[in-house]
Design a protein around this motif. Structure first.
Motif, short mmCIF file in Angstrom:
data_model
loop_
_atom_site.label_atom_id
_atom_site.label_comp_id
_atom_site.label_asym_id
_atom_site.label_seq_id
_atom_site.Cartn_x
_atom_site.Cartn_y
_atom_site.Cartn_z
N SER B 39 0.85 -1.19 0.00
CA SER B 39 0.00 0.00 0.00
C SER B 39 0.88 1.24 0.00
O SER B 39 1.95 1.26 0.60
N GLY B 40 0.42 2.25 -0.73
CA GLY B 40 1.22 3.47 -0.88
C GLY B 40 2.19 3.40 -2.05
O GLY B 40 2.96 4.33 -2.27
N ALA B 41 2.14 2.30 -2.81
CA ALA B 41 3.07 2.15 -3.93
C ALA B 41 2.64 2.97 -5.14
O ALA B 41 3.43 3.22 -6.04
N GLY B 42 1.37 3.38 -5.16
CA GLY B 42 0.88 4.16 -6.29
C GLY B 42 -0.06 3.38 -7.20
O GLY B 42 -0.38 3.83 -8.30
N LYS B 43 -0.51 2.20 -6.75
CA LYS B 43 -1.37 1.36 -7.57
C LYS B 43 -2.69 2.05 -7.90
O LYS B 43 -3.10 2.10 -9.06
N SER B 44 -3.33 2.55 -6.87
CA SER B 44 -4.64 3.18 -7.09
C SER B 44 -4.51 4.47 -7.87
O SER B 44 -5.38 4.82 -8.67
N THR B 45 -3.42 5.20 -7.64
CA THR B 45 -3.18 6.42 -8.41
C THR B 45 -3.02 6.09 -9.89
O THR B 45 -3.57 6.77 -10.76
N GLU B 164 -8.53 -3.15 -6.15
CA GLU B 164 -8.63 -3.96 -4.92
C GLU B 164 -10.07 -4.36 -4.63
O GLU B 164 -10.58 -4.08 -3.53
N PRO B 165 -10.74 -5.00 -5.56
CA PRO B 165 -12.18 -5.24 -5.39
C PRO B 165 -12.52 -6.22 -4.27
O PRO B 165 -13.67 -6.30 -3.87
N TYR B 194 -5.95 -5.67 -12.74
CA TYR B 194 -6.36 -6.02 -11.40
C TYR B 194 -5.35 -5.49 -10.39
O TYR B 194 -4.22 -5.97 -10.31
N VAL B 195 -5.76 -4.47 -9.64
CA VAL B 195 -4.87 -3.88 -8.64
C VAL B 195 -5.03 -4.61 -7.32
O VAL B 195 -6.15 -4.80 -6.85
N SER B 196 -3.92 -5.04 -6.76
CA SER B 196 -4.02 -5.77 -5.49
C SER B 196 -2.70 -5.72 -4.74
O SER B 196 -1.63 -5.60 -5.33
N HIS B 197 -2.79 -5.82 -3.42
CA HIS B 197 -1.57 -5.98 -2.64
C HIS B 197 -1.48 -7.41 -2.11
O HIS B 197 -0.63 -7.72 -1.29
N LEU B 212 4.71 -2.40 -8.60
CA LEU B 212 5.00 -1.00 -8.30
C LEU B 212 5.59 -0.91 -6.90
O LEU B 212 5.17 -1.63 -5.99
N ASP B 213 6.54 -0.02 -6.74
CA ASP B 213 7.06 0.25 -5.40
C ASP B 213 7.47 1.72 -5.35
O ASP B 213 8.24 2.18 -6.20
#
Lengths: 225, 358
Positions: B39-45, B164-165, B194-197, B212-213
C-alpha cells in the motif's frame, strides 16, 4: 388590504430571488467544492463580499451598476425602483449564504460516486443530475430555504436600490420601517408578527432538512464501517 | 507474442500529488494483468490515471491504439468516452438506486450498437437476480462487489479496471468474488487490470504482473516470476497463496475440476452445482512415490513445471490436471531433488479445501 399586498410582494420577491439564485449558486458551489486554487479563493471572496458589506452599501453599488452611468446601461433602463430590483437586491445579499449551504451539501457527496457515473458513460451534466442532485437534495433544499428566508427579510440593499414606494416596491420590511417612522406602532407590530410567522416556519423546515441530511450521512458511514 | 505489438493498454505517465510522485509505464495485452505492490506504492493512483479520474502531469494513455490522453498531442478525452469500467474496493454503488437501477445505469448509457452483454443474463451468471429490488446498503460485502462487477460489465467495456475489489472482504467471500472475476473474464473475454496488494489474489487471477514500489515500476513479467521474487526478497506482505478452481459437484459427492475429481466436504452443495474450491499452497504436500497408507484423501499425479527457491520460502508449480502452487521449504526441495519435469504426487486432505458457491 395593504397587509396582504406587502406580504405577497415580499413573498414574490423572495421566491423570484431564490429561483434566480439557484443555478448560479449551484455552479459556484460545485466549483468551490472541487477546487482549492487561487481562482477558487478569489471567487469565494467575491461571492462572499455581501456578507461583509453593510446592505446599504450593496444597494448603493447596485444602484450604480444598473444605473444610467453603470456598465449595463441602457440594457438595465428602468430596472431600479421596480419589484425586479427588490429581487436582485435580495438575491445578491442572500447569495453567499446559499453558496455556503450548497458547498456543505455538495461536500457530503463522495466524489468517487460521481466519478463512477462518469466512468459508466455519464457526461458531467448527466452525473450531476443523476448522482449529485439526488444525494445532496436535502442540502440543496436547505440552502434554497436559507436564501428564501434571508431574501424575505432583506431591507437595507432593497430600500436603496428599489426604494420604498407603497404599492410598488414596499415589501414587509420597508412597510414596517414606514410604520415605525410614522409612529403607527400597532400596524408595525402586526407586520412584524407576519414576518415572525413566515420566517419562523421557513427556518424550521430548513433546520429539519439540515438535521436529516446529517443523520443520513451518519447512518451511511455507520453501515459502511 | 503477437499481442504485444498491439497492446490493449499502453501507457507511460507521470503525476505528482503532494509528496508522492508516480512514474510508470506498461503495455498490457489481453488477459488479466495485475498491478501489484504494497500500500502506498501508487497502484490506485495509476488506476485513477488510466480511468481518467485524475489527469497525469505528462505522458500518454492508449486503449486499443486509441489515444485517450496525451500531453504532447494535447489529447484529453472525457472519462465517459473511455469505455473502461472501474470496480472500486467498496463498490461505490449508487446508494439512492436499487441494485437493478445501478446495473442498468451504465447499460443504458452504452450506445445500443456497442451492447454485447445482456444485463439479465449477466445477473443470472453472477447469481444476483434475487437482489435486484434491494438497495445497496442492505447488501453484504460479497453481494455488493458482485453487483459492482455486474454494473461495470453491463457496459460491455473494452477493459475492466479493478481497484482492490476484494480487499475489504473476508477470505471466503474473497475467493468467491475472485472466482467470479475469473469466470467473467473467461465468459466475456474482457481484458482486466487487477490492482491488489495480495499475492494470493494475483496468483489466482493474473498471468502477468506489474510490480509498483514507491511510485516506480519495479518489474513487469509473468506472475510466476513474481512469486519467485516474493520468495526471495521478503516475508512481509505475503499472505497465504491460494489455489482456486471452479468445478461442479459430481454425483459421487466429489468436485470435478477439469478432468480430475477432488474429494472434499461438500456440505449442502448439490450434485451439478457450480462451486469454487480453494486450497492454500501451504496445505499441499508433494511425494515422489505414491504413498500406500495415508489419511489424505486426495492423491493426484503430476509433473513439476517450475521450482522457485528463495531465502524465506520455496514454491513448486505442479501440473496435475489443473496447476497447483505448492509452498514448501528449501530443505524439502533439496531432499526430493525437485526440478522441472520430475514426476510427483500431489497430496492434500479433503478438509483443507474450502468450498464457496459460484
Amino acid at each position: 388590504m395593504q397587509l396582504l399586498d406587502v406580504t405577497l410582494l415580499s413573498l414574490q420577491t423572495a421566491l423570484v430571488a431564490t429561483v434566480g439564485m439557484a443555478v448560479p449558486a449551484f455552479f459556484v458551489a460545485s466549483y468551490l467544492v472541487r477546487n482549492t486554487g487561487r481562482v477558487a479563493f478569489v471567487l469565494d471572496l467575491m461571492v462572499s463580499m455581501p456578507l461583509a458589506l453593510p446592505p446599504v452599501a450593496v444597494g448603493f453599488i447596485l444602484l450604480w451598476f444598473f444605473g444610467a452611468t453603470g456598465p449595463l446601461d441602457p440594457l438595465s433602463e428602468g430596472l431600479a425602483f421596480s419589484w425586479v430590483a427588490m429581487s436582485i437586491a435580495s438575491a445578491v445579499v442572500s447569495f453567499p449564504l446559499v453558496v455556503r449551504a450548497f458547498v456543505a451539501g455538495l461536500g457530503e457527496v463522495d466524489p468517487r460516486l460521481v466519478f463512477a457515473a462518469r466512468n459508466l458513460g455519464a457526461g458531467r451534466l448527466r452525473a450531476t443530475w443523476d448522482v449529485i442532485l439526488p444525494l445532496a437534495k436535502r442540502g440543496i433544499a436547505a440552502g434554497l430555504l436559507l436564501g428564501f428566508v434571508r431574501s424575505f427579510a432583506e431591507f437595507g440593499a432593497t430600500i436603496v436600490f428599489a426604494g420604498n414606494i407603497p404599492g410598488s416596491t414596499q415589501g414587509l420590511p420597508s412597510a414596517i420601517f414606514s410604520r415605525i417612522s410614522a409612529g403607527d406602532f400597532s400596524e408595525a407590530w402586526l407586520l412584524a408578527a407576519v414576518s415572525i410567522v413566515i420566517g419562523g416556519i421557513a427556518l424550521a423546515v430548513h433546520n429539519r432538512l439540515v438535521a436529516q441530511q446529517r443523520n443520513r450521512m451518519v447512518a451511511r458511514s455507520g453501515s459502511n464501517g | 507474442m503477437a499481442e504485444r505489438d498491439n497492446p490493449v493498454l499502453d501507457f507511460d505517465l507521470r503525476i505528482r500529488l503532494g509528496d508522492f510522485a508516480l512514474d510508470a509505464s506498461g503495455k498490457f495485452s489481453n488477459g488479466i494483468t495485475a498491478v501489484f505492490g504494497p500500500s502506498g506504492a501508487g497502484k490506485s493512483t495509476l488506476l485513477a490515471c488510466l480511468a481518467g479520474m485524475v489527469t497525469p502531469d505528462d505522458g500518454y494513455v492508449r486503449f486499443d491504439g486509441e489515444t485517450i490522453f496525451s500531453s504532447t498531442e494535447r489529447v484529453r478525452r472525457p472519462p465517459q468516452s473511455f469505455r473502461t469500467a472501474m470496480v472500486f474496493q467498496d463498490g461505490m454503488l449508487f446508494p439512492h438506486k436499487t441494485v437493478r437501477h445501478n446495473i442498468e445505469y451504465g447499460f443504458r448509457l452504452t450506445p445500443p450498437e456497442l451492447r454485447v452483454i445482456e444485463p439479465d443474463e449477466l445477473c443470472r451468471f453472477l447469481q444476483i437476480q434475487g437482489l435486484l429490488d434491494r438497495f445497496p446498503d442492505t447488501l453484504s460485502g460479497g453481494e455488493r462487489q458482485r453487483v459492482a462487477l455486474a454494473r461495470g460489465v453491463a457496459t460491455s467495456p473494452r477493459l475492466l479496471l479493478l481497484d482492490e475489489p476484494v480487499a475489504s472482504l473476508d477470505i471466503r467471500l474473497r475467493n468467491e468474488v475472485v472466482s467470479y472475476l475469473r469466470q467473467v473474464h473467461e465468459r466475456y473475454g474482457i481484458p482486466m487490470v487487477y490492482v491488489s496488494h495480495s499475492l494470493s489474489d494475483v496468483m489466482a487471477l493474473a498471468r502477468f504482473a506489474l510490480v509498483l514500489d514507491q511510485g516506480r515500476v519495479k518489474s513487469f513479467g509473468p506472475v510466476v516470476d513474481l512469486v519467485a521474487e516474493v520468495a526471495s526478497t521478503t516475508r512481509i506482505g505475503r499472505d497465504d497463496i491460494d489455489n482456486l478452481y471452479v468445478g461442479t459437484v459430481s454425483e459421487s459427492g466429489a468436485i470435478r475440476i477439469g478432468d480430475i475429481d477432488v474429494v472434499a466436504h461438500i456440505g449442502d452443495y448439490q450434485p451439478g452445482q457450480r462451486v469454487t474450491a480453494s486450497i492454500s499452497a501451504s496445505d499441499i504436500m508433494l511425494a515422489l512415490q505414491r504413498p500406500d497408507a495415508i489419511s489424505a484423501r486426495n492423491i493426484l499425479r503430476g509433473t513439476v513445471q517450475r521450482v522457485e527457491v528463495g531465502e524465506f520460502a520455496a514454491f513448486a508449480f505442479v501440473d496435475a490436471g489443473p496447476e497447483f502452487v505448492v509452498e514448501l521449504t528449501s530443505d524439502a526441495v533439496e531432499t526430493l531433488n525437485l526440478k522441472k519435469d520430475v514426476d510427483v504426487y500431489v497430496l492434500f486432505k479433503s478438509s483443507s479445501i474450502t468450498i464457496t458457491a459460484g
